[in-house]
Design an enzyme around this catalytic site. Structure first.
Site: not given
Length: 422
Positions: A121, A408
């Site tokens: 991500c 994150c």
């Protein structure tokens, strides 16, 4: 020189000492300091829902649209872009070198080097970070960086080999390559549940946060706060009029009355994470044009913002939702700033609990965090999101203000970037 000559005549030991002095003083770089790096344009596509408005376009095409839009917004010739980095996570079935496809699709010269970045991500943000490093070191002077993903087009796969009796099992690469903790053999959502338990964050808190995210996104669109960052996407349908997608699709698809009633997805008993308080599967792309401050002067371009600092951090894989809380202090320390100096925070809403956990750990002011909504309501095309939150800060901040974006990533990582509006 006469002094050196005299020393050299005094013997081998002094000769060696003179050589050491010369070696120590020798410079191998053209500049003793790093270049200042600026963002001169920041553009993204609208975010499409899963199998929704943008699903007919592969990630590489979405990437082309974002790259082309960013270069046009910058007002520079495409030939000025010396290199490109794009984040992309779910590459199965996309064909060779996705970033190369996106760059050539945007009409850049065939000579443009291209690299695809996969940090799950955080890929889109990491692409911007790595491009910034290239520019800081003087290796290039103008670059494009960002991220792209089409989760609607991710294929199913099966293992190679003889087909067994009873058939084969297909695996969804969204889950396998994008959303599974390979170390604990659990879904990202189970990691989020672990974080909720560890920090005593309730289902009700997460639902309230999700409602707030949708409310903020809707208000931001209605107030025109996304207008400068979004480039329309034209969908061509054979035998029908073209469809132009101008807005994010996801934030409109919510029924607030159903949110408290939804069943938990990943942990049936005492679970807290639902389809509503987690982010969704989506399609989209974002890109920025970066250059050195000297290149901006040469090209007579007015920068949007400057790259002030960035950092990565890593924790236990199951604790990936907490990783931004370890990256952010590094960034603040490098920049010589305090939390109070930050006007806007972007913490990617992979799950509502991620933002709530980082607000708690970093003692952030919730009113400064994701003030125009986030991935829960806007959507989370995983290779794009890290770039999207940087793009948004570049437009949303006012002159002189600092914004810090953090995201994150699976495996226990996080990336964070600080920019200052110019």
């Amino acid at each position: 020189m006469p002094v050196l000559a005299a020393l050299l005549r005094r013997g081998p030991l002094l000769q060696r000492r003179v050589q050491e002095i010369r070696y120590a003083e020798r410079s191998y770089v053209s500049k003793p300091t790093l270049n200042e790096v600026v963002i001169v344009s920041a553009i993204r596509t609208p975010i499409g829902s899963f199998l929704g408005s943008l699903s007919s376009l592969p990630a590489t095409k979405l990437g082309s649209i974002a790259i082309q839009g960013a270069i046009e917004k910058a007002g520079i010739p495409k030939e000025e872009v010396k290199e490109a980095y794009m984040g992309n996570v779910l590459q199965g079935g996309e064909g060779q070198a996705p970033t190369r496809q996106a760059v050539l699709g945007a009409g850049l010269p065939i000579s443009t080097p291209c690299t695809t970045i996969n940090k799950v991500c955080a890929s889109g943000m990491k692409a911007i970070m790595m491009a910034s490093q290239n520019l800081m070191c003087g290796h290039q002077d103008v670059m494009v960086a960002g991220g792209m993903e089409s989760m609607s087009n991710v294929p199913y796969v099966m293992n190679r080999g003889a087909t067994p009796y009873g058939g084969v099992k297909l695996e969804d690469l969204i889950v396998k390559d994008g959303l599974t903790d390979v170390y604990n053999k659990i879904h990202m959502g189970n990691c989020a549940e672990n974080t909720a338990k560890k920090l005593n964050i309730t289902r009700e808190e997460q639902d309230t946060y999700a409602l707030n995210s949708y409310t903020r996104s809707k208000a931001a669109w209605e107030a025109g706060r996304f207008g400068n960052e979004v480039v329309p996407v034209t969908i061509t349908v054979k035998g029908k009029p073209d469809v132009v997608v101008k807005e994010d699709e996801e934030y409109k698809r919510v029924d607030f009355s159903k949110i408290p009633k939804l069943k938990t997805v990943f942990q049936r008993e005492n679970g807290t994470v639902t389809a509503a308080n987690a982010s969704t599967l989506n399609d989209g792309a974002a890109a920025v044009v970066l250059m050195t401050a000297d290149a901006a002067k040469r090209l007579n371009v007015k920068p949007l913002a400057r790259i002030a600092a960035f950092a990565d951090a890593a924790v236990e894989p199951i604790d990936f939702p907490l990783a931004p809380a370890y990256a952010v202090p590094k960034v603040l320390k490098d920049a010589g700033l305090k939390k109070e100096d930050i006007t806007m925070w972007e913490v990617n809403e992979a799950f509502s609990v991620v933002v709530l956990a980082n607000i708690k750990m970093l003692e952030m002011d919730p009113q400064k965090v994701n003030i125009n909504g986030g991935a829960v309501s806007l959507g989370h095309p995983i290779g794009m999101s890290g770039a999207r939150i940087v793009v948004h800060l570049a437009h949303a901040l006012k002159q002189g203000e600092y914004g810090l974006a953090s995201i994150c990533n699976g495996g226990g990582g996080a990336s964070a970037m600080l920019i200052q509006k110019l």
